[in-house]
Motif scaffolding. Structure first.
Motif, PDB file in Angstrom:
ATOM      1  N   ILE A 215       3.044   8.013 -18.759  1.00  0.00           N
ATOM      2  CA  ILE A 215       4.031   7.076 -18.346  1.00  0.00           C
ATOM      3  C   ILE A 215       3.176   6.307 -17.216  1.00  0.00           C
ATOM      4  O   ILE A 215       3.214   6.921 -15.997  1.00  0.00           O
ATOM      5  N   ALA A 216       3.128   5.025 -17.230  1.00  0.00           N
ATOM      6  CA  ALA A 216       2.115   4.464 -16.378  1.00  0.00           C
ATOM      7  C   ALA A 216       2.518   4.022 -15.078  1.00  0.00           C
ATOM      8  O   ALA A 216       3.760   3.855 -15.026  1.00  0.00           O
ATOM      9  N   GLY A 217       1.578   4.494 -14.202  1.00  0.00           N
ATOM     10  CA  GLY A 217       2.154   4.115 -12.635  1.00  0.00           C
ATOM     11  C   GLY A 217       1.895   2.704 -12.654  1.00  0.00           C
ATOM     12  O   GLY A 217       1.544   1.885 -13.239  1.00  0.00           O
ATOM     13  N   HIS A 218       2.842   2.478 -11.545  1.00  0.00           N
ATOM     14  CA  HIS A 218       2.629   0.683 -11.373  1.00  0.00           C
ATOM     15  C   HIS A 218       2.702   0.582  -9.800  1.00  0.00           C
ATOM     16  O   HIS A 218       3.016   1.211  -8.782  1.00  0.00           O
ATOM     17  N   ALA A 219       2.305  -0.724  -9.637  1.00  0.00           N
ATOM     18  CA  ALA A 219       2.537  -1.244  -8.100  1.00  0.00           C
ATOM     19  C   ALA A 219       3.053  -2.705  -8.089  1.00  0.00           C
ATOM     20  O   ALA A 219       2.561  -3.553  -9.108  1.00  0.00           O
ATOM     21  N   ARG A 220       3.714  -3.152  -7.285  1.00  0.00           N
ATOM     22  CA  ARG A 220       4.158  -4.590  -7.388  1.00  0.00           C
ATOM     23  C   ARG A 220       3.511  -5.167  -5.991  1.00  0.00           C
ATOM     24  O   ARG A 220       3.905  -4.399  -4.737  1.00  0.00           O
ATOM     25  N   HIS A 221       2.900  -6.027  -5.907  1.00  0.00           N
ATOM     26  CA  HIS A 221       2.439  -6.677  -4.640  1.00  0.00           C
ATOM     27  C   HIS A 221       3.077  -8.454  -4.612  1.00  0.00           C
ATOM     28  O   HIS A 221       3.218  -8.941  -5.532  1.00  0.00           O
ATOM     29  N   MET A 222       3.118  -8.703  -3.353  1.00  0.00           N
ATOM     30  CA  MET A 222       3.360 -10.163  -3.245  1.00  0.00           C
ATOM     31  C   MET A 222       2.246 -10.549  -2.411  1.00  0.00           C
ATOM     32  O   MET A 222       1.808 -10.121  -1.353  1.00  0.00           O
ATOM     33  N   LEU A 325      -1.568 -10.018   1.489  1.00  0.00           N
ATOM     34  CA  LEU A 325      -1.168  -9.200   0.411  1.00  0.00           C
ATOM     35  C   LEU A 325      -0.024  -7.830   0.851  1.00  0.00           C
ATOM     36  O   LEU A 325      -0.604  -7.376   1.864  1.00  0.00           O
ATOM     37  N   ALA A 326       1.055  -8.119   0.195  1.00  0.00           N
ATOM     38  CA  ALA A 326       2.099  -6.950   0.707  1.00  0.00           C
ATOM     39  C   ALA A 326       2.439  -6.231  -0.388  1.00  0.00           C
ATOM     40  O   ALA A 326       2.819  -6.746  -1.520  1.00  0.00           O
ATOM     41  N   GLN A 327       2.260  -4.879  -0.577  1.00  0.00           N
ATOM     42  CA  GLN A 327       2.746  -4.152  -1.408  1.00  0.00           C
ATOM     43  C   GLN A 327       4.211  -3.919  -1.259  1.00  0.00           C
ATOM     44  O   GLN A 327       4.510  -3.149  -0.201  1.00  0.00           O
ATOM     45  N   ASP A 328       5.097  -4.070  -2.321  1.00  0.00           N
ATOM     46  CA  ASP A 328       6.482  -4.047  -1.997  1.00  0.00           C
ATOM     47  C   ASP A 328       7.070  -2.734  -3.009  1.00  0.00           C
ATOM     48  O   ASP A 328       8.305  -2.391  -2.756  1.00  0.00           O
ATOM     49  N   HIS A 329       6.134  -2.242  -3.814  1.00  0.00           N
ATOM     50  CA  HIS A 329       6.860  -1.203  -4.526  1.00  0.00           C
ATOM     51  C   HIS A 329       5.628  -0.500  -5.251  1.00  0.00           C
ATOM     52  O   HIS A 329       4.575  -1.085  -5.760  1.00  0.00           O
ATOM     53  N   ALA A 330       5.604   0.754  -5.363  1.00  0.00           N
ATOM     54  CA  ALA A 330       4.494   1.462  -6.128  1.00  0.00           C
ATOM     55  C   ALA A 330       5.122   2.955  -6.780  1.00  0.00           C
ATOM     56  O   ALA A 330       6.090   3.697  -6.103  1.00  0.00           O
TER      57      ALA A 330
END
Ligand SMILES: [Zn+2]
Length: 421
Positions: A215-222, A325-330
Motif C-alpha cells: 500500500i503506497a506510502g505518500h507525502a503531501r507538500h505545500m 516547500l513545506a511537508q504537511d503529511h507523510a
C-alpha cells in the motif's frame, strides 16, 4: 478468454445480491450515503450479522461497532482475520469496502459447505469507520483494533456535536468495552482483505483480479511561490517575476519526475492551487499549491522529495522568485507479506488466471493491521477505474473470481501452516 466455471459464476451472483441489499441501506433514496453509526449503518450491520450467522459464524460487536464473525470448527488457537468496511463516502459506489466483507462471508460459507478443515480460526470483520466521513478519523475502526489509538477517540464529535461515545451507545455498541478492542499479535496469523482496485490498471492489463504488493506510502507538500505583482499592460516580459508561470514550470517538472519513476509506480498530483491577487490584469505575486506524491516503496518517494526541492531551488534562481516547500503529511509504505502474496498468486493460478501483481495507490485498513500482523490483499478489477462515485462497478464474474481466490488462499495458507507447525 474462457468463461468462468459454475462455482465462480455462482459466487459472483451471490456477491451481487448481497451488495445490492447493502446498497439499499442508504440515507437517501437516490444517492448511496452510509455514515458510521447512522441508522443505515445499523440496518447494514444487521444484514451482515444475519449473513454471518447463516454461514456458520458466531457474531459479536466490539466497542467501536465492528462486527466480528468468528468461525473456528477445529478450535485452533490462532486466527486469520479477513475484512473491510461497510461505511461509505457521500454519493458512493456500491462495492468499495462492502465487497470485501461480502467476499469474506461467502468464503466462510464455501469453506463450511465443502468441509475444508483449516488449522486456524477465521474472523470476518465488518468495520464501521474507514472513510472518516462522520468523525475526524482515518481508518478509525481498524486502527483501534490494532491498538494505534486510545479511548480519546470516543470524545470526537461530528458536525452536529454528537460524540462518538454517544453515537455508539445509540447504535447499540458498548464504548466502555474499548479496553478489550485490541487484538494480541500472538493470536494472529494474518489479515486478508479483498477490495476493488479503485484504479484502472487491472482493466488496462486485462486481469480480473490481482495480488497487491504494497500500500503506497505518500507525502503531501505545500509549495508557495512568491513573485512581484505588476500591471499586466506595463511590465515587459523580461522584467517580470510572475509567481504563476514559475509555479507552472515547477508543476510540469514534478509531473515529469513522476513519469520518469514509473518503475516505482510513482504518481504526483497537484490538486489544489490558489493564486493572488487573482485579477485578470495583474501579474500574480503569490501562488500556493499542494503536491500529493506516492510510490510503491519509500526510498524513491523520499528521493523524489529531494528532487522537488532541487527543482524549486532552480526555478527560484532562474526566475527571481521565492519558493518555499513545506511537508504537511507523510506516511510510510505498507508492504504486503511476500509469503501471503505467493499464496494469493497460487490461488489465482489454480482458478486458471494469471497472478498479476500491483501496488495499491489508495489507503486501506490493512495499513493499520500491518502494525500487528502480516497482511495480504486481493484486488478486483473495476470498470474504468472509477471509485467513490455511483458509477463504480465490478462485474459478477470478477467478484466470483475474487471469492474463489480468497477461498484458495485460505486453503493454501492452511496447508502451509499445518506443514510448518
Ligand atoms: Zn474502501
Amino acid at each position: 478468454v474462457t468463461s468462468p466455471d459454475p462455482d465462480i459464476v455462482e459466487f459472483g451472483r451471490k456477491a451481487e445480491t448481497l451488495i445490492q441489499a447493502l446498497a439499499d441501506c442508504s440515507e437517501e433514496p437516490t444517492r448511496l450515503i452510509r455514515k458510521f453509526l447512522s441508522p443505515e449503518h445499523r440496518r447494514a450491520a444487521d444484514l451482515v450479522q444475519a449473513w454471518m450467522s447463516d454461514a456458520g459464524m458466531t457474531v459479536t460487536q466490539d466497542a467501536l461497532a465492528t462486527l466480528r464473525g468468528h468461525y473456528n470448527p477445529s478450535n485452533a488457537s490462532k486466527l486469520v482475520l479477513c475484512g473491510s468496511h461497510i461505511d461509505t463516502v457521500i454519493d458512493a459506489g456500491r462495492y468499495d469496502g462492502n465487497f470485501g466483507v461480502v467476499a469474506g462471508i461467502l468464503a466462510v460459507d464455501e469453506i463450511r459447505r465443502r468441509g475444508i478443515d483449516l488449522p486456524f480460526g477465521l474472523e470476518i470483520l465488518a468495520f464501521g469507520d474507514e472513510e472518516g466521513v462522520r468523525f475526524p478519523t482515518t481508518l478509525g475502526s481498524s486502527s483501534a483494533i490494532a491498538g494505534l489509538v486510545n479511548d480519546e477517540v470516543l470524545s470526537l464529535v461530528d458536525d452536529d456535536g454528537i460524540s462518538m461515545r454517544q453515537a455508539l451507545m445509540e447504535f447499540g455498541a458498548d464504548p466502555s468495552a474499548f479496553r478489550n478492542i485490541v487484538y494480541r499479535p500472538e493470536d494472529l496469523l494474518a489479515y486478508l482483505e479483498v477490495h476493488i482496485e479503485q484504479g484502472p490498471v487491472l482493466e488496462a492489463q486485462g486481469y480480473p483480479v490481482g495480488v497487491v504488493t504494497s500500500i503506497a506510502g505518500h507525502a503531501r507538500h505545500m509549495i508557495t511561490v512568491k513573485g512581484v505583482a505588476g500591471h499586466a499592460g506595463t511590465v515587459p516580459m523580461t522584467l517580470r517575476r510572475d509567481a504563476l508561470t514559475a509555479a507552472s514550470k515547477i508543476i510540469l517538472d514534478i509531473e515529469q519526475l513522476a513519469r520518469d519513476n514509473q518503475a516505482h509506480a510513482m504518481v504526483a498530483t497537484i490538486g489544489r492551487l490558489e493564486l493572488l491577487p487573482g485579477a485578470s490584469n495583474v501579474i500574480p505575486n503569490e501562488v500556493t499549491f499542494s503536491v500529493d506524491l506516492r510510490a510503491a516503496s519509500d526510498a524513491p518517494r523520499i528521493a523524489a522529495t529531494a528532487e522537488i526541492e532541487r527543482i524549486c531551488a532552480q526555478i527560484e534562481a532562474n526566475r527571481g522568485v521565492q519558493v518555499t516547500l513545506a511537508q504537511d503529511h507523510a506516511g510510510d509504505t505498507t508492504a504486503c507479506s511476500e509469503p501471503i502474496q505467493d499464496h494469493i498468486a497460487g490461488a489465482i493460478s489454480d482458478i486458471g488466471l494469471t497472478p498479476f501483481r500491483l501496488p495499491s495507490g489508495a489507503g486501506h485498513d490493512g495499513q493499520s493491521l500491518a502494525k500487528i500482523t502480516d497482511i495480504g490483499m486481493i484486488f478486483v478489477r473495476c470498470r474504468d477505474g472509477i471509485s467513490h462515485n455511483p458509477a463504480e462497478h465490478a462485474s459478477m464474474d470478477d467478484m466470483g473470481y475474487a471469492v474463489a481466490a480468497l477461498v484458495g488462499t485460505l486453503e493454501r495458507m492452511g496447508r502451509h501452516y499445518s506443514a510448518s507447525s
